[in-house]
Design a protein around this motif. Structure first.
Motif, short mmCIF file in Angstrom:
data_model
loop_
_atom_site.label_atom_id
_atom_site.label_comp_id
_atom_site.label_asym_id
_atom_site.label_seq_id
_atom_site.Cartn_x
_atom_site.Cartn_y
_atom_site.Cartn_z
N THR A 1 -5.20 -17.84 2.98
CA THR A 1 -4.07 -18.34 2.18
C THR A 1 -3.18 -17.14 1.86
OG1 THR A 1 -5.28 -17.95 0.15
CG2 THR A 1 -5.51 -20.14 1.12
N PRO A 2 -1.94 -17.36 1.39
CA PRO A 2 -1.10 -16.20 1.03
C PRO A 2 -1.78 -15.31 -0.01
CG PRO A 2 0.22 -18.20 1.13
CD PRO A 2 -1.18 -18.63 1.33
N GLY A 3 -2.39 -15.94 -1.02
CA GLY A 3 -3.12 -15.15 -2.03
C GLY A 3 -4.31 -14.42 -1.42
N GLY A 4 -4.98 -15.13 -0.49
CA GLY A 4 -6.13 -14.54 0.18
C GLY A 4 -5.73 -13.34 1.02
N LEU A 5 -4.57 -13.45 1.64
CA LEU A 5 -4.09 -12.35 2.49
C LEU A 5 -3.85 -11.10 1.63
CD1 LEU A 5 -3.15 -11.32 5.24
CD2 LEU A 5 -0.89 -12.27 4.76
N ALA A 6 -3.22 -11.31 0.47
CA ALA A 6 -2.93 -10.16 -0.42
C ALA A 6 -4.23 -9.52 -0.90
CB ALA A 6 -2.10 -10.65 -1.62
N ILE A 7 -5.16 -10.36 -1.33
CA ILE A 7 -6.44 -9.82 -1.84
C ILE A 7 -7.22 -9.14 -0.72
CG2 ILE A 7 -8.70 -10.53 -2.75
CD1 ILE A 7 -7.19 -12.57 -4.46
N ALA A 8 -7.21 -9.78 0.46
CA ALA A 8 -7.95 -9.20 1.59
C ALA A 8 -7.37 -7.86 1.99
CB ALA A 8 -7.92 -10.17 2.77
N THR A 9 -6.04 -7.77 2.00
CA THR A 9 -5.39 -6.50 2.38
C THR A 9 -5.79 -5.39 1.41
OG1 THR A 9 -3.54 -7.83 3.17
CG2 THR A 9 -3.16 -5.46 2.95
N GLN A 10 -5.72 -5.72 0.12
CA GLN A 10 -6.10 -4.72 -0.90
C GLN A 10 -7.57 -4.30 -0.73
OE1 GLN A 10 -5.36 -6.33 -4.75
NE2 GLN A 10 -3.13 -6.31 -4.49
N ALA A 11 -8.42 -5.31 -0.54
CA ALA A 11 -9.86 -5.02 -0.43
C ALA A 11 -10.15 -4.15 0.79
CB ALA A 11 -10.65 -6.32 -0.33
N LEU A 12 -9.45 -4.43 1.89
CA LEU A 12 -9.70 -3.65 3.11
C LEU A 12 -9.19 -2.22 2.95
CD1 LEU A 12 -8.84 -6.42 5.70
CD2 LEU A 12 -11.06 -5.39 5.33
N ILE A 13 -8.01 -2.07 2.28
CA ILE A 13 -7.49 -0.70 2.05
C ILE A 13 -8.47 0.08 1.19
CG2 ILE A 13 -5.69 0.59 0.83
CD1 ILE A 13 -3.72 -1.64 1.74
N ARG A 14 -8.96 -0.58 0.12
CA ARG A 14 -9.90 0.09 -0.79
C ARG A 14 -11.20 0.44 -0.05
NH1 ARG A 14 -10.84 -3.75 -5.05
NH2 ARG A 14 -8.59 -3.81 -5.12
N ALA A 15 -11.66 -0.51 0.76
CA ALA A 15 -12.91 -0.27 1.49
C ALA A 15 -12.74 0.89 2.47
CB ALA A 15 -13.32 -1.53 2.24
N ARG A 16 -11.56 0.95 3.12
CA ARG A 16 -11.34 2.04 4.08
C ARG A 16 -11.28 3.38 3.36
NH1 ARG A 16 -7.32 -1.54 7.06
NH2 ARG A 16 -8.71 -2.61 8.48
#
Lengths: 114, 372
Positions: free
Chosen positions: A76-91
Motif C-alpha cells: 500500500t502507499p503507507g506500506g511503501l513508505a514504511i518499508a522504504t524507511q525500514a530497509l534504509i535503517r536495516a541497511r
C-alpha cells in the motif's frame, strides 16, 4: 539488524522484494522465488503485513484457462513508505554491524612509548 | 510423487475450513498458488508448507494434542491403580478414585468450557492448566501406590465407613482443585492469566521449599549441634516464607492491576492470586511427599535415612522404626498422608486466599502504594 528496524529478517526480505516493483501486483510463488522463503514462512509474513495494512491483496480479475485465479499482493502507499524507511535503517544497521565486526577482527595497534 | 502431491493438495483444500473464518482466503490462496507451480518437489514443498501453516493457524496441535495427552495420562494412571487383587479393599478404593478423578477432570473441563469458555490463549494459562492436571493425576497415582502397599496383607484392613468417608472428602477436594484450575485459566475467568501464573509459580516454589524442609510432613532430626541449629533457622525462615508467599503474590498482582479504580478489584485480584499460591503449594507438597512415602517400601536407603532423620515421623513409627520394613510403620505413613496432606490440601488454598486478599487491600493503601 532486523530487531532495530522493527521487522524480522524474513519480513524485510518480503518488503524488499515488494519494494523492487511497488506498482506491480505479485503472486505468492514469485515472491517466494525472489526471497527464497518457503510457503510456510512467506504466508504468515504476508498475513501479518496485510493485517497491519502494509500490503494489499486481491484475486486476479480474469479467469485464466486451466487454473483457478491467483491471489496477488503489493505494498500500500503507507506500506511503501514504511518499508522504504525500514530497509534504509536495516541497511545502515547492517553496514554499522559489518564495520564493528571489521574493527573487532582487526588486531589492536601496538603501543609506542613516548 | 504425483500421488503425494495430490494427497497434500486435497488435505490443504479440505483443511481450509479449519482456519479462522476471516483468514480462510489465505488458505485458498496457498492452495491456488500451488496449481501454478511446476509439478515435482517444488509443488510438494509448497503444499507441505501450507499444511504446516494450517496446523498452526487452526491450533490443531493444541486442539488434538491436549485431549490425547490427557487420555494417555489418565489411562496410565488407571492401569497403575488397577493392578492388585480384586478383593482387596485398598485396590477397590484405588479403582474408584482413579475412575472418578478421570471423569471429574474430563467432565469439568467440558462444563467449564461451556460456562467460562476454553482455555485462555496465553501460554501461562495453558501451562498452569496442564501442570495442574498433571499434579492431580500424579497425586492419585502416588496415593494409589501408598494404599496398595499400606493396606496389603498382612495389614489388609477392611474397607471401613471411615475409609470411604475419607475417600469422599479426597474426591470432593479434587473437584475443588479441578474447578480452581479450570476456571482460573478459562478465557472468561475472573482472574487474569498473569494472576494465576504468578500465584501458581510462587506456590510451586513454596511447595518445593516446604517439601525440602520436611519430606514426610515432619521435622527432620539432626545429630550435631550446628546442623540442628541451622535446620531450626531454616524452618523459621521457611515458616516466614510460607506466610509471605501468598502476600507477595497478592501484592504483585494487585500492583500490576494498579489502574483498577476500586479497592474491591484489588482485593479480588489478591485473593485469586493467593488462592492459586495456596493451591499450587498444597498440590506440590502433597504429590512430592506422597510419592516419597510410596517409595519407602522399595528403597532401603530412603527407609534408613527416614529412620535416622525422622524419628518423630509419627508416635507409632517412633516406637517401631525397626519394623518399617515389615510395613507396620508404613501404615502410619499412610495415615500421615490421609490425615496430614488432606488437611494441607483443604486449608492451604483458604489461607492463601485470605492472605492474598489482605495483601491486595493493603497494597492499595497510600503508604504501600508505589510512588509515582
Amino acid at each position: 539488524m532486523a530487531r532495530r528496524s522493527g521487522f524480522s529478517a524474513q519480513t524485510l526480505a518480503v518488503l524488499a522484494e515488494l519494494c523492487a516493483t511497488p506498482s506491480q501486483w505479485r503472486h505468492g510463488y514469485g515472491i517466494a522465488r525472489g526471497t527464497g522463503l518457503k510457503s510456510g514462512t512467506l504466508y504468515p509474513v504476508l498475513i501479518r503485513l496485510a493485517d497491519r495494512g502494509l500490503v494489499e491483496a486481491r484475486w486476479e480479475d480474469e479467469q485464466p484457462a486451466g487454473r483457478p485465479r491467483r491471489h496477488l499482493y503489493r505494498l500500500t502507499p503507507g506500506g511503501l513508505a514504511i518499508a522504504t524507511q525500514a530497509l534504509i535503517r536495516a541497511r545502515s544497521d547492517g553496514a554499522a554491524t559489518a564495520a564493528a565486526r571489521v574493527r573487532a577482527a582487526r588486531p589492536a595497534p601496538a603501543r609506542v612509548a613516548p | 510423487m504425483r500421488l503425494m502431491t495430490r494427497v497434500m493438495s486435497l488435505l490443504l483444500r479440505c483443511s481450509a475450513a479449519l482456519w479462522p473464518a476471516d483468514r480462510r482466503m489465505w488458505a485458498r490462496a496457498l492452495w491456488v498458488e500451488a496449481e501454478a507451480i511446476p509439478e515435482g518437489w517444488s509443488r510438494l514443498a509448497w503444499l507441505a508448507g501450507g499444511v504446516r501453516l494450517t496446523v498452526l493457524e487452526a491450533g490443531l496441535a493444541r486442539r488434538l494434542g491436549y485431549p490425547v495427552v490427557f487420555s494417555a495420562a489418565a489411562a496410565g494412571t488407571a492401569w497403575s491403580a488397577w493392578s492388585g487383587p480384586a478383593g482387596d479393599s485398598a485396590i477397590m478404593i484405588n479403582r474408584v478414585d482413579v475412575i472418578t478423578v478421570a471423569v471429574i477432570l474430563a467432565g469439568l473441563s467440558w462444563a467449564i468450557r461451556r460456562a467460562r469458555g476454553p482455555v485462555a490463549g496465553r501460554r501461562p494459562a495453558r501451562m498452569v492448566r496442564t501442570g495442574g492436571y498433571a499434579m492431580v493425576l500424579a497425586l492419585v497415582l502416588a496415593k494409589a501406590a501408598v494404599e496398595r502397599v499400606a493396606d496389603a496383607p498382612p495389614n489388609n484392613l477392611p474397607a471401613s465407613a471411615l475409609a470411604w468417608t475419607g475417600e469422599l472428602v479426597f474426591l470432593a477436594v479434587m473437584v475443588g482443585y479441578a474447578v480452581v484450575i479450570l476456571a482460573g485459566t478459562a478465557r472468561r475467568s475472573a482472574a487474569s492469566s498473569a494472576d494465576v501464573a504468578t500465584g501458581a509459580a510462587i506456590g510451586a516454589a513454596l511447595g518445593i521449599l516446604v517439601y525440602a524442609l520436611g519430606p514426610l510432613g515432619f521435622p527432620l532430626r539432626f545429630a550435631g549441634w550446628w546442623p540442628a541449629r541451622l535446620y531450626d533457622a531454616a524452618m523459621v525462615l521457611g515458616a516466614l516464607l510460607a506466610l509471605c508467599a501468598p502476600v507477595a503474590a497478592g501484592v504483585a498482582v494487585s500492583r500490576r492491576a494498579g489502574g483498577a479504580p476500586r479497592a474491591g478489584s484489588r482485593v479480588r485480584h489478591g485473593a485469586l492470586a493467593g488462592l492459586c499460591t495456596g493451591a499450587a503449594a498444597a498440590l506440590v507438597i502433597s504429590v512430592l511427599s506422597t510419592a516419597t512415602i510410596a517409595l519407602l517400601p522399595h528403597a532401603s536407603g530412603l527407609r534408613d535415612w527416614a529412620a535416622g532423620h525422622i524419628g518423630q515421623w509419627t508416635p507409632a513409627v517412633g516406637q517401631v522404626t525397626p519394623l518399617v520394613g515389615s510395613r507396620l510403620g508404613y501404615v502410619a505413613g499412610n495415615s500421615a498422608f490421609a490425615a496430614g496432606y488432606l488437611i494441607v490440601l483443604l486449608l492451604s488454598p483458604l489461607f492463601g486466599c485470605g492472605l492474598g486478599a489482605w495483601a491486595g487491600r493493603a497494597a492499595g493503601r497510600p503508604h504501600l502504594a508505589p510512588s509515582r
